[in-house]
Design an enzyme around this catalytic site. Structure first.
Site, PDB file in Angstrom:
ATOM      1  N   CYS A  99       0.860  -1.187  -0.038  1.00 17.01           N
ATOM      2  CA  CYS A  99      -0.184  -0.045  -0.092  1.00 17.01           C
ATOM      3  C   CYS A  99       0.937   1.467   0.020  1.00 17.01           C
ATOM      4  CB  CYS A  99      -0.974  -0.017   1.092  1.00 17.01           C
ATOM      5  SG  CYS A  99      -2.129   1.480   1.238  1.00 17.01           S
ATOM      6  N   LYS A 305      -0.490  11.361 -12.291  1.00 14.66           N
ATOM      7  CA  LYS A 305      -0.696  10.264 -12.957  1.00 14.66           C
ATOM      8  C   LYS A 305      -0.159  10.375 -14.465  1.00 14.66           C
ATOM      9  CE  LYS A 305      -3.912   7.774 -10.025  1.00 14.66           C
ATOM     10  NZ  LYS A 305      -4.263   8.793  -9.109  1.00 14.66           N
TER      11      LYS A 305
END
Length: 339
Positions: A99, A305
């Site tokens: 994570c 991103k």
């Protein structure tokens, strides 16, 4: 004490150190999916702690995608002009060993209190450029349907919002939570609600998970898939093909394949960008276009991103192009739009 016992004790001691640094939780549903006889079990690798997590590298970060730098008020991350993250909670039913928020989530991590939630929703209401709110965390579907309904109704009252997006692992890690009350909460307003399901291996789609996904889709909630490219879990063309075929067969459109973030203690999961691009090349032309996600890198430091998939077209000095087909052969293309 024999060597085997010392090794066992050392392993247990290492795992205790992992658990002291990073949250550990595995739902009974997932425990039932783990094959203890398989040392390479893809479910176990994703969720059971590993001593390799104690190894950190200089390039790894506590906040690898820069959430903190883009958080104007508690619970809000505003990295892109037209959308924000709203982090309701900092806990999950399970904790993925890779994570990117592993430093921020876990037992004892505080979610948003009433005043903080008011301030977060007020921030969204005061910024008309925000068109999309992404509920994340932690996992937003760990909250009660009553609380989720309240949040969705409050977001529905903001005129400039168009979409509410939910990021969740719940349908595949704790599918019993996707009951009639939860579905009703998700549908409690007029704005479009989309769910992005995080799943990394075809074996996560057991009958209970499939039923939970069907309940969402049949209720009119579009479901997209997002996955993380993980060494030892899905780092082969066969594993990715099985995963994406399973998604599509269950009406989940693969959306993103994330390159592993630079979170502390996750190097044993990470592939190189070149390896990821080669895997994406192996999918192109060999599998349906429905199975093709965008291969994404979240640039460290909060810069956003970007697609990092392989390129198939390269410009030439004369204005034409060299284009590679899915099988690696090159072809000349004269661009008719170039004078």
């Amino acid at each position: 004490m024999g060597a085997e016992e010392r090794d066992r004790d050392g392993s247990i001691a290492a795992l205790k150190k992992v658990a002291a640094q990073f949250a550990v939780s595995v739902t009974p549903h997932l425990q039932a999916q783990i094959d203890p006889a398989d040392p390479k079990d893809p479910i176990a690798r994703q969720f059971l702690p590993d001593a390799a997590e104690l190894v950190t590298h200089e390039h790894e970060r506590t906040d690898p995608i820069g959430d903190e730098a883009h958080s104007p008020v508690a619970g809000i991350v505003h990295r892109y002009p037209d959308r924000v993250l709203l982090k309701l909670v900092n806990v999950c039913p399970v904790y993925c060993r890779f994570c990117f928020r592993r430093e921020m989530v876990g037992p004892g991590s505080k979610g948003l209190g009433a005043e903080q939630l008011d301030a977060a929703i007020d921030y969204i209401a005061r910024h008309p450029a925000i068109w999309e709110v992404i509920l994340t965390g932690g996992d937003p579907l760990i909250v009660s349907p009553r609380r989720l309904k309240d949040v969705i109704e409050r977001l529905n009252a903001i005129p400039h919002l168009g979409v509410i997006r939910i990021h969740s692992r719940v349908p595949v890690v704790d599918p019993a939570r996707i009951n009639d009350e939860m579905v009703a909460a998700l549908k409690s307003g007029d704005k479009a609600v989309w769910l992005l399901l995080h799943a990394n291996h075809a074996r996560e789609f057991v009958p209970e998970a499939v039923a939970a996904i069907r309940r969402l889709v049949d209720a009119g909630i579009p479901v997209l898939g997002q996955s993380v490219l993980l060494r030892g879990v899905n780092d082969s063309p066969a594993a990715l093909t099985d995963l994406f075929r399973t998604m599509v067969a269950n009406r989940v459109k693969p959306h993103y394949l994330h390159h592993g973030d630079l979170a502390r203690g996750t190097s044993h999961f990470r592939l190189s960008l070149e390896e990821g691009q080669q895997l994406m090349r192996r999918l192109r032309g060999h599998t349906s276009g429905l199975l093709q996600p965008t291969y994404i890198l979240d640039i460290p430091g909060g810069h956003g991103k970007v697609p990092v998939g392989p390129a198939y077209a390269e410009p030439r000095e004369d204005g034409s192009w060299t284009v590679s087909d899915p099988w690696g052969c090159s072809h000349h293309y004269d661009d008719p739009a170039v004078g």
